[in-house]
Motif scaffolding. Structure first.
Motif, PDB file in Angstrom:
ATOM      1  N   ASN A   1      -5.909  -2.244   6.799  1.00  0.00           N
ATOM      2  CA  ASN A   1      -6.066  -2.942   5.521  1.00  0.00           C
ATOM      3  C   ASN A   1      -5.985  -4.450   5.741  1.00  0.00           C
ATOM      4  O   ASN A   1      -5.326  -4.924   6.664  1.00  0.00           O
TER       5      ASN A   1
ATOM      6  N   THR B   1       0.746   5.242   0.333  1.00  0.00           N
ATOM      7  CA  THR B   1      -0.199   6.240   0.832  1.00  0.00           C
ATOM      8  C   THR B   1       0.487   7.564   1.103  1.00  0.00           C
ATOM      9  O   THR B   1       1.717   7.644   1.211  1.00  0.00           O
ATOM     10  N   SER B   2      -0.291   8.571   1.218  1.00  0.00           N
ATOM     11  CA  SER B   2       0.133   9.863   1.734  1.00  0.00           C
ATOM     12  C   SER B   2      -0.785  10.151   2.912  1.00  0.00           C
ATOM     13  O   SER B   2      -1.969  10.426   2.734  1.00  0.00           O
ATOM     14  N   GLY B   3      -0.254  10.048   4.109  1.00  0.00           N
ATOM     15  CA  GLY B   3      -1.070  10.120   5.318  1.00  0.00           C
ATOM     16  C   GLY B   3      -0.833   8.877   6.140  1.00  0.00           C
ATOM     17  O   GLY B   3      -0.996   7.746   5.636  1.00  0.00           O
TER      18      GLY B   3
ATOM     19  N   TYR C   1       0.856  -1.191   0.000  1.00  0.00           N
ATOM     20  CA  TYR C   1       0.000   0.000   0.000  1.00  0.00           C
ATOM     21  C   TYR C   1       0.887   1.234   0.000  1.00  0.00           C
ATOM     22  O   TYR C   1       1.757   1.395   0.852  1.00  0.00           O
TER      23      TYR C   1
ATOM     24  N   ASP D   1      -2.656   0.855  14.931  1.00  0.00           N
ATOM     25  CA  ASP D   1      -3.885   0.873  14.140  1.00  0.00           C
ATOM     26  C   ASP D   1      -5.093   0.485  15.000  1.00  0.00           C
ATOM     27  O   ASP D   1      -6.170   1.077  14.892  1.00  0.00           O
TER      28      ASP D   1
ATOM     29  N   TRP E   1      -2.362   7.287   8.387  1.00  0.00           N
ATOM     30  CA  TRP E   1      -3.433   6.345   8.710  1.00  0.00           C
ATOM     31  C   TRP E   1      -4.269   5.968   7.491  1.00  0.00           C
ATOM     32  O   TRP E   1      -5.299   5.325   7.625  1.00  0.00           O
ATOM     33  N   LYS E   2      -3.819   6.345   6.307  1.00  0.00           N
ATOM     34  CA  LYS E   2      -4.634   6.146   5.112  1.00  0.00           C
ATOM     35  C   LYS E   2      -4.923   4.664   4.841  1.00  0.00           C
ATOM     36  O   LYS E   2      -5.997   4.315   4.365  1.00  0.00           O
ATOM     37  N   ALA E   3      -3.984   3.789   5.137  1.00  0.00           N
ATOM     38  CA  ALA E   3      -4.178   2.356   4.904  1.00  0.00           C
ATOM     39  C   ALA E   3      -4.327   1.583   6.200  1.00  0.00           C
ATOM     40  O   ALA E   3      -4.170   0.356   6.225  1.00  0.00           O
TER      41      ALA E   3
END
Length: 415
Positions: A205, A196-198, A194, A214, A200-202
């Motif tokens: 998952n 991501t930018s951020g 994955y 998480d 907690w974005k993924a």
């Protein structure tokens, strides 16, 4: 379009025992060529249109019964699979049915009948708030076998929850499921990355194990939703708000224990008995109302007093306005328009009858003054010592008499 499209996977207010098989059913939903899902119930009927079952409820002795069976989704619907129809209730269909019942002149009360393990958490509080805000017609809830989690959240919003002795209620809590496919992916030689930018974005998952960070991130959301749930139940039901762990920690209870904890309002034999009770309450006399629902009687009496007082004040004001208009017409005829305008302006400013009498020399024509009306300072001193009650206050008794006395004084000075 298939069955999962109508649900909001993630956080659920549902019995965990019901969630697992339901999620499996979602993963094995209709094939691509299955009939498209349709709304389970029509939207609320507009005034003057069809009501009753066509609007999502059955009318029984003036009580609109709204059935909610199965897992509650955001949007209700049904799906045909190989000749079979799978239906599910939705928050939208429940609200639409309530709105239609409120518009139906034949409906005198509403009964929400639940046989449901709960459903999605998103939107449940908003629907519960809507139910709690309804005041045009009384709303009751009936636990028709199972009324748990999101279903109980909605039922408790009525403040009047009833159940037969074998019914199960409660499960006040929320749940989320994380599925970890990383071991299966590794066995199949699959590696998922994955990007991501951020931070907690993924998060959460399914292709990686759930990290402690998480899990803490998601747990904060669950705790907030659980807090909303408990607060809403506390505000409407007779539970012990100081000890929510006794009733609001995900437990399920049979009716007798639920009654002891305050989660339900009473135990009935069946739905017919509850409808008969609702029908009787709709025709309850004052003595019964005072005994069984003193707070409701007090509210009705307070509203009645307020309405009566408003009506009397409006009537008083109208009569006073008529009398004042007639009096001003008389002043105009006797003393002239200029004097009448002065009296009107002074009365509108809140001046009292005694103050108006002190101002009489100022209202007289200049020729009648003869330099004996006193200085402006003397007049202001007289005003300060006068009675404080304003002429234009409705509560002043016999105000018209005081105005007439002031007019008589002006007329005497001008004469």
């Amino acid at each position: 379009m298939n069955l999962p499209d109508f649900f909001s996977p993630g956080v659920w207010a549902i019995l965990p025992s019901a969630l697992e098989p339901f999620l499996k059913a979602l993963s094995q939903s209709a094939p691509a060529d299955a009939d498209r899902a349709q709304p389970a119930l029509p939207l609320a009927a507009a005034p003057g249109s069809a009501t009753g079952e066509s609007a999502g409820y059955a009318l029984q002795d003036g009580v609109a019964v709204i059935e909610t069976r199965g897992v509650i989704a955001r949007r209700g619907g049904n799906l045909k699979i190989f000749g079979m129809t799978i239906s599910w209730p939705g928050q939208d269909t429940i609200r639409a049915a309530i709105e239609a019942a409120m518009l139906d002149p034949a409906c005198k009360a509403v009964l929400l009948a639940f046989d449901s393990p709960g459903g999605v958490a998103a939107g449940t509080k908003e629907l519960a708030d809507y139910i709690a805000a309804q005041s045009a017609k009384p709303i009751h809830a009936y636990a028709d076998g199972l009324c748990a989690s999101a279903a109980y959240w909605l039922a408790s919003a009525t403040g009047r929850v009833y159940a037969p002795v074998t019914a199960t209620v409660g499960s006040i809590g929320v749940v989320a499921v994380h599925v970890d496919y990383s071991a299966m992916n590794a066995a199949q030689g699959v590696r998922v990355t994955y990007m991501t930018s951020g931070a907690w974005k993924a998060a959460g998952n399914p292709d990686n194990p759930l990290s402690p960070a998480d899990q803490a991130y998601f747990q904060e959301t669950l705790a907030s939703l659980h807090g909303f749930f408990k607060a809403d139940v506390t505000s409407k039901m007779e539970v012990d708000g100081a000890d929510p762990t006794a009733w609001g920690d995900g437990q399920c209870f049979l009716a007798d224990k639920a009654l002891e904890l305050g989660l339900i309002s009473g135990i009935v034999t069946d739905r017919a008995e509850l409808i008969a009770r609702i029908h009787k309450e709709m025709h309850m006399d004052k003595a019964e109302l005072a005994e069984k629902h003193p707070e409701l009687l007090a509210q009705i009496q307070a509203e009645t007093r307020a309405e009566t007082e408003t009506a009397l004040n409006a009537e008083h004001a109208a009569k006073l306005a008529d009398a004042s208009a007639g009096t001003m017409a008389l002043v105009t005829a006797v003393a002239g328009k200029e004097a009448a305008d002065k009296v009107t302006a002074l009365a509108a400013s809140g001046i009292t009858a005694a103050q108006l009498e002190a101002l009489a020399p100022m209202l007289a024509p200049p020729a009648a003054d003869n330099g004996e009306s006193g200085s402006r300072a003397d007049i202001l001193a007289a005003l300060r010592g006068a009675t404080p009650a304003p002429v234009n206050t409705l509560a002043v008794p016999k105000k018209a008499d005081r105005i007439q006395a002031a007019i008589d004084q002006i007329s005497a000075v001008q004469a």
